[in-house]
Design a protein around this motif. Structure first.
Motif, PDB file in Angstrom:
ATOM      1  N   PHE A 115       0.835  -1.197   0.000  1.00 52.44           N
ATOM      2  CA  PHE A 115       0.000   0.000   0.000  1.00 52.44           C
ATOM      3  C   PHE A 115       0.868   1.245   0.000  1.00 52.44           C
ATOM      4  CE2 PHE A 115       0.634  -1.195   4.382  1.00 52.44           C
ATOM      5  CZ  PHE A 115       0.791  -0.020   5.081  1.00 52.44           C
ATOM      6  N   ALA A 116       0.349   2.255  -0.705  1.00 46.23           N
ATOM      7  CA  ALA A 116       1.041   3.538  -0.849  1.00 46.23           C
ATOM      8  C   ALA A 116       0.424   4.548   0.104  1.00 46.23           C
ATOM      9  CB  ALA A 116       0.940   4.034  -2.289  1.00 46.23           C
ATOM     10  N   TYR A 117       1.276   5.250   0.847  1.00 46.35           N
ATOM     11  CA  TYR A 117       0.837   6.219   1.868  1.00 46.35           C
ATOM     12  C   TYR A 117       1.543   7.549   1.618  1.00 46.35           C
ATOM     13  CZ  TYR A 117       0.173   8.399   6.429  1.00 46.35           C
ATOM     14  OH  TYR A 117      -0.158   9.275   7.437  1.00 46.35           O
ATOM     15  N   GLY A 118       0.844   8.626   1.947  1.00 48.40           N
ATOM     16  CA  GLY A 118       1.461   9.944   1.820  1.00 48.40           C
ATOM     17  C   GLY A 118       0.420  11.039   1.696  1.00 48.40           C
ATOM     18  N   PRO A 119       0.844  12.291   1.736  1.00 51.25           N
ATOM     19  CA  PRO A 119      -0.100  13.414   1.601  1.00 51.25           C
ATOM     20  C   PRO A 119      -0.592  13.542   0.174  1.00 51.25           C
ATOM     21  CG  PRO A 119       2.145  14.223   1.749  1.00 51.25           C
ATOM     22  CD  PRO A 119       2.222  12.744   1.965  1.00 51.25           C
ATOM     23  N   THR A 120      -1.605  14.390   0.003  1.00 49.45           N
ATOM     24  CA  THR A 120      -2.163  14.575  -1.329  1.00 49.45           C
ATOM     25  C   THR A 120      -1.135  15.232  -2.251  1.00 49.45           C
ATOM     26  OG1 THR A 120      -3.988  15.568  -2.554  1.00 49.45           O
ATOM     27  CG2 THR A 120      -3.145  16.801  -0.674  1.00 49.45           C
ATOM     28  N   GLY A 121      -1.121  14.747  -3.493  1.00 52.82           N
ATOM     29  CA  GLY A 121      -0.214  15.304  -4.484  1.00 52.82           C
ATOM     30  C   GLY A 121       1.201  14.786  -4.386  1.00 52.82           C
ATOM     31  N   ALA A 122       1.460  13.726  -3.606  1.00 49.05           N
ATOM     32  CA  ALA A 122       2.824  13.226  -3.445  1.00 49.05           C
ATOM     33  C   ALA A 122       3.168  12.132  -4.447  1.00 49.05           C
ATOM     34  CB  ALA A 122       3.027  12.690  -2.021  1.00 49.05           C
ATOM     35  N   GLY A 123       2.206  11.666  -5.245  1.00 54.65           N
ATOM     36  CA  GLY A 123       2.502  10.691  -6.294  1.00 54.65           C
ATOM     37  C   GLY A 123       2.154   9.261  -5.938  1.00 54.65           C
ATOM     38  N   SER A 141      -3.789  12.533   2.807  1.00 55.84           N
ATOM     39  CA  SER A 141      -4.280  13.469   3.820  1.00 55.84           C
ATOM     40  C   SER A 141      -4.259  14.883   3.249  1.00 55.84           C
ATOM     41  CB  SER A 141      -3.407  13.388   5.070  1.00 55.84           C
ATOM     42  OG  SER A 141      -2.053  13.671   4.761  1.00 55.84           O
ATOM     43  N   GLU A 142      -5.245  15.706   3.649  1.00 57.62           N
ATOM     44  CA  GLU A 142      -5.411  17.030   3.054  1.00 57.62           C
ATOM     45  C   GLU A 142      -5.537  18.106   4.124  1.00 57.62           C
ATOM     46  OE1 GLU A 142      -7.740  15.719  -1.071  1.00 57.62           O
ATOM     47  OE2 GLU A 142      -8.834  16.718   0.531  1.00 57.62           O
ATOM     48  N   ASP A 143      -4.950  19.251   3.814  1.00 62.47           N
ATOM     49  CA  ASP A 143      -5.134  20.457   4.609  1.00 62.47           C
ATOM     50  C   ASP A 143      -6.130  21.334   3.851  1.00 62.47           C
ATOM     51  OD1 ASP A 143      -5.062  22.718   6.124  1.00 62.47           O
ATOM     52  OD2 ASP A 143      -2.881  22.961   6.097  1.00 62.47           O
ATOM     53  N   ASN A 144      -7.345  21.428   4.379  1.00 65.43           N
ATOM     54  CA  ASN A 144      -8.410  22.127   3.655  1.00 65.43           C
ATOM     55  C   ASN A 144      -8.142  23.612   3.488  1.00 65.43           C
ATOM     56  OD1 ASN A 144     -10.127  19.832   3.246  1.00 65.43           O
ATOM     57  ND2 ASN A 144     -10.664  19.917   5.411  1.00 65.43           N
ATOM     58  N   ARG A 145      -7.225  24.161   4.260  1.00 64.47           N
ATOM     59  CA  ARG A 145      -6.891  25.576   4.076  1.00 64.47           C
ATOM     60  C   ARG A 145      -6.135  25.788   2.776  1.00 64.47           C
ATOM     61  NH1 ARG A 145      -3.915  26.191   9.774  1.00 64.47           N
ATOM     62  NH2 ARG A 145      -3.133  24.220   8.947  1.00 64.47           N
ATOM     63  N   ARG A 146      -5.389  24.756   2.342  1.00 57.49           N
ATOM     64  CA  ARG A 146      -4.632  24.877   1.092  1.00 57.49           C
ATOM     65  C   ARG A 146      -5.380  24.293  -0.098  1.00 57.49           C
ATOM     66  NH1 ARG A 146      -0.039  22.922   4.072  1.00 57.49           N
ATOM     67  NH2 ARG A 146       0.032  21.074   2.724  1.00 57.49           N
ATOM     68  N   THR A 147      -6.159  23.241   0.150  1.00 53.39           N
ATOM     69  CA  THR A 147      -6.879  22.631  -0.969  1.00 53.39           C
ATOM     70  C   THR A 147      -8.118  23.425  -1.363  1.00 53.39           C
ATOM     71  OG1 THR A 147      -8.094  21.234   0.582  1.00 53.39           O
ATOM     72  CG2 THR A 147      -6.083  20.320  -0.362  1.00 53.39           C
ATOM     73  N   GLY A 148      -8.656  24.247  -0.453  1.00 50.81           N
ATOM     74  CA  GLY A 148      -9.852  25.027  -0.749  1.00 50.81           C
ATOM     75  C   GLY A 148     -11.096  24.168  -0.903  1.00 50.81           C
ATOM     76  N   ASN A 149     -11.172  23.049  -0.200  1.00 52.10           N
ATOM     77  CA  ASN A 149     -12.326  22.156  -0.321  1.00 52.10           C
ATOM     78  C   ASN A 149     -13.576  22.783   0.289  1.00 52.10           C
ATOM     79  OD1 ASN A 149     -10.856  20.112  -1.563  1.00 52.10           O
ATOM     80  ND2 ASN A 149     -10.226  19.213   0.386  1.00 52.10           N
ATOM     81  N   GLN A 150     -14.683  22.613  -0.386  1.00 47.55           N
ATOM     82  CA  GLN A 150     -15.981  23.083   0.101  1.00 47.55           C
ATOM     83  C   GLN A 150     -17.052  22.070  -0.291  1.00 47.55           C
ATOM     84  OE1 GLN A 150     -16.721  26.978  -1.486  1.00 47.55           O
ATOM     85  NE2 GLN A 150     -15.175  27.977  -0.206  1.00 47.55           N
ATOM     86  N   GLY A 151     -18.132  22.075   0.450  1.00 51.60           N
ATOM     87  CA  GLY A 151     -19.266  21.220   0.121  1.00 51.60           C
ATOM     88  C   GLY A 151     -18.911  19.745   0.184  1.00 51.60           C
ATOM     89  N   ASN A 200       5.140   8.039  -0.005  1.00 47.11           N
ATOM     90  CA  ASN A 200       5.445   9.077  -1.002  1.00 47.11           C
ATOM     91  C   ASN A 200       5.508  10.437  -0.324  1.00 47.11           C
ATOM     92  OD1 ASN A 200       3.830   6.800  -2.518  1.00 47.11           O
ATOM     93  ND2 ASN A 200       5.040   7.876  -4.072  1.00 47.11           N
ATOM     94  N   ILE A 201       6.549  11.191  -0.619  1.00 46.04           N
ATOM     95  CA  ILE A 201       6.740  12.519  -0.027  1.00 46.04           C
ATOM     96  C   ILE A 201       7.060  13.527  -1.117  1.00 46.04           C
ATOM     97  CG2 ILE A 201       7.466  11.660   2.240  1.00 46.04           C
ATOM     98  CD1 ILE A 201      10.372  12.086   1.372  1.00 46.04           C
ATOM     99  N   SER A 202       6.920  14.817  -0.770  1.00 45.70           N
ATOM    100  CA  SER A 202       7.162  15.924  -1.706  1.00 45.70           C
ATOM    101  C   SER A 202       8.389  16.711  -1.246  1.00 45.70           C
ATOM    102  CB  SER A 202       5.953  16.857  -1.767  1.00 45.70           C
ATOM    103  OG  SER A 202       4.792  16.123  -2.130  1.00 45.70           O
ATOM    104  N   PRO A 203       9.153  17.262  -2.196  1.00 46.60           N
ATOM    105  CA  PRO A 203      10.385  17.977  -1.809  1.00 46.60           C
ATOM    106  C   PRO A 203      10.158  19.445  -1.459  1.00 46.60           C
ATOM    107  CG  PRO A 203      10.302  17.775  -4.178  1.00 46.60           C
ATOM    108  CD  PRO A 203       9.070  17.087  -3.650  1.00 46.60           C
ATOM    109  N   GLU A 204       9.001  20.043  -1.834  1.00 46.57           N
ATOM    110  CA  GLU A 204       8.806  21.486  -1.659  1.00 46.57           C
ATOM    111  C   GLU A 204       8.659  21.859  -0.179  1.00 46.57           C
ATOM    112  OE1 GLU A 204       7.263  20.350  -5.717  1.00 46.57           O
ATOM    113  OE2 GLU A 204       6.991  19.637  -3.677  1.00 46.57           O
ATOM    114  N   TYR A 205       9.087  23.063   0.118  1.00 46.70           N
ATOM    115  CA  TYR A 205       8.984  23.564   1.484  1.00 46.70           C
ATOM    116  C   TYR A 205       7.527  23.777   1.910  1.00 46.70           C
ATOM    117  CZ  TYR A 205      13.680  24.392   3.312  1.00 46.70           C
ATOM    118  OH  TYR A 205      14.922  24.226   3.854  1.00 46.70           O
TER     119      TYR A 205
END
Length: 631
Positions: free
Chosen positions: A97-105, A250-260, A317-322
């Protein structure tokens, strides 16, 4: 059809630690605007470091089973998974199984593309290749099946047969996780898998967010099931399962802008991943605390993979950006805890146990019946013989004994293959089974003796024609009234007056009345009483009957006798005397003594002259008169 019993190689269980690999995806687009560079850097094939957010001048180092940098290919990632695949051909479970935050691939790692296939298509191709290579071995037959599902908003949905039905997750007696109602398709090669998998992947729920144009909104689970069966007796069957899981990030709704609805999906995803974190913490605590597998559908599905019976590989899966620093830091901490989990894989094997032929079938064969009759036809024949009056002793004898004999044979067969330390318990079970057989034989004899006894009783009751025992051909049982009860029933009517001899109708004096009666009344009287002396002309003018004074006097004496000596029930039998009046008469009789004449009844409270007159008229005339005469 042979019965199958589960066999567990509990003595040969080996522990297997969860293998953890970390994959760092490349930068997406341009570098950060601040040109700060990556926040995480690989040191070698197993080690990496990340900047300490408390002190940017320091780094935190991690060690894993494998580290894949930005330039790693899909084939190199698959080589981390490949060593666990042969286990499923030996009846053991495996999970990737693949684990990681959203957008990590994660989806790219598991699914890939047509040019760069991911772990799932490569793993299935490898399993098909292994099965084909093993197919040349003598003595075993192999079959491959697949199922595909997603966990969306805590609902288990079938992707091969899409519907809105939420499928339940169950656990069998051997602690294996299963999903009733899930579509299972048999495949023979990779092309069969590709035809099923590609259309089913389009049914998975995805949506666009600010961080990912094609974000997975559900956890996808692909199940590959390999069953191998031994051709020769005892026809062993081993079942291995491979779970390939693509988790939603996993998602941070402040950055993803999720609504509804996107916000609701994000909440369900984060809640399931939080439960997954709690499961890992409980397994690593080392104490006998409850592991919260049932708190989420995801952890319930991964119960075999985390602390269960599977060989597991987790690709983080991880992302390199700060800007994803805290998501990356949390994912690395979770991966570091997960590599401490220890599983206990074992082989899931069943053995076919031969079933002895039923004794009833042998008796039918001796009687001339065919032993190859279909079961439905045989059951119809048994029911017909029971209706025709066949003895139930053969049915009683044939029901319990085969099941006990099957158990006895299975225990003896297993006893031959078990170790010396298990033989004592096996022998106890065999002895207990033999005791059960002896008890059943004794019960059979008792039933047979009762059947013979009932048959004799039935034969005596039915005379010359002998009906078989237990045949319900007679009318329902009814209690026959005795002679005494018949006499009591005839004397059940309360008889306040006992006339020794009925007065003949010739003593009735017929008196003409000047008034003319109505024709209807004449017709009724003519039906009840015939005119005396055979005179028919009395019917033309109307007539009434009056009794002789001696009859009236005798009737008065009878009523007086009942008033003086009768009990409550006899008093209530008098005309116009109810329960209350009867009690008042008894009270008056106790206070003032016996009544000298009928007129003394007016001493009773509430008995006025008018009521007494009515009482006398009703008692001497009409229904009351005929009552006393007939009694």
């Amino acid at each position: 059809m042979p019965r199958r019993v589960a066999v567990s190689d509990g003595a040969n269980k080996k522990t297997s630690r969860v293998r953890v690999a970390v994959r760092l995806r490349p930068f997406m687009g341009n570098q950060d605007e601040k040109d700060e560079g990556p926040c995480v850097k690989g040191l070698d094939s197993q080690n990496l470091e990340i900047i300490n957010w408390r002190n940017p001048a320091e780094t935190v180092k991690y060690h894993f089973d494998a580290f894949h940098g930005e330039q790693t290919t899909q084939q190199e990632v698959f080589l981390t998974v490949k060593p666990i695949l042969p286990h499923i051909l030996n009846g053991q479970n495996a999970c990737v199984f693949a684990y990681g935050p959203t957008g990590a691939g994660k989806t790219h790692t598991m699914m890939g593309s047509s040019d760069q296939p991911g772990v799932i298509p490569r793993a299935v191709r490898e399993v098909c290749k292994l099965v084909k290579a093993k197919g040349d071995d003598e003595g075993w037959d192999y079959s491959i099946g697949m199922s595909y599902l997603e966990i969306y908003n805590e609902k288990v949905l079938d992707l091969l047969s899409p519907s809105s039905l939420d499928l339940p997750i169950r656990e069998d007696k051997d602690k294996n996780i299963l999903i009733p109602g899930l579509t299972h398709t048999t495949i023979s090669c990779f092309s069969d898998f590709d035809k099923q998998f590609v259309p089913a992947s389009l049914n998975r729920t995805t949506a666009s967010t600010k961080l990912n144009q094609c974000s997975s909104r559900s956890h996808a689970v692909l199940l590959i099931k390999v069953v191998r069966t031994q051709r020769a007796p005892p026809h062993r069957q081993q079942t291995g399962k491979l779970y390939l899981v693509d988790l939603a990030g996993s998602e941070d709704n402040r950055r993803t802008g999720n609504q509804g609805i996107r916000l609701k999906e994000s909440g369900a995803i984060n809640l399931s991943l939080f439960t997954l974190n709690k499961v890992v913490d409980s397994l690593n605590s080392g104490t006998a605390v409850r592991v919260p597998y049932r708190d989420s559908k995801l952890t319930r599905m991964l119960q075999d993979s985390l602390g269960g019976s599977a060989h597991s590989v987790m690709i983080t899966n991880i992302s390199p950006e700060y800007k994803y620093y805290f998501d990356t830091f949390s994912a690395l901490n979770f991966a570091s805890k997960s590599k401490l989990i220890v599983n206990k894989p074992f082989t899931c094997e069943t053995v076919a146990v031969p079933v002895l032929p039923v004794k009833r079938a042998k008796e039918d064969h001796e009687a001339g019946g065919s032993g190859t009759e279909p079961p439905k036809k045989r059951q119809k024949g048994e029911k017909k013989t029971e209706r025709d009056g066949s003895s139930p002793s053969s049915h009683i004898h044939s029901l319990p004994e085969p099941s006990v004999m099957e158990r006895l044979l299975a225990l003896e067969k297993l006893m031959l293959n078990c170790q010396d330390k298990d033989k004592l318990s096996m022998l106890k079970d065999v002895a207990q089974s033999r005791m059960e057989i002896q008890e059943l034989k004794e019960k059979q004899k008792e039933f047979e003796s009762k059947a013979v006894l009932f048959g004799r009783l039935n034969g005596e009751g039915s005379g010359a024609r002998h009906e078989p025992a237990f045949k319900n051909s007679t009318a329902p049982l009814q209690r026959k009234p005795s002679a005494a009860s018949k006499a009591n029933r005839q004397q059940a009517v309360v008889q306040p007056l006992q006339v020794s001899q009925l007065q003949p109708l010739q003593q009735l004096v017929v008196v003409k009345k000047p008034s003319v009666c109505v024709k209807k009344k004449e017709k009724k009287l003519s039906e009840l009483v015939e005119p005396p002396d055979g005179k028919e002309n009395f019917m033309e003018s109307g007539w009434e009957s009056q009794l002789d004074t001696s009859v009236l006097e005798r009737s008065r004496q009878k009523i007086l006798h009942v008033l003086n000596t009768g009990a409550l029930k006899e008093l209530k039998g008098l005309q116009q005397i109810g329960d209350k009046k009867a009690k008042l008469i008894l009270g008056c009789r106790e206070l003032h003594g016996r009544f000298a004449k009928l007129e003394d009844v007016m001493k009773v409270e509430g008995m006025t002259a008018k009521r007494f007159s009515t009482f006398m008229k009703v008692s001497h005339g009409g229904r009351g008169l005929w009552f006393y005469l007939l009694s």
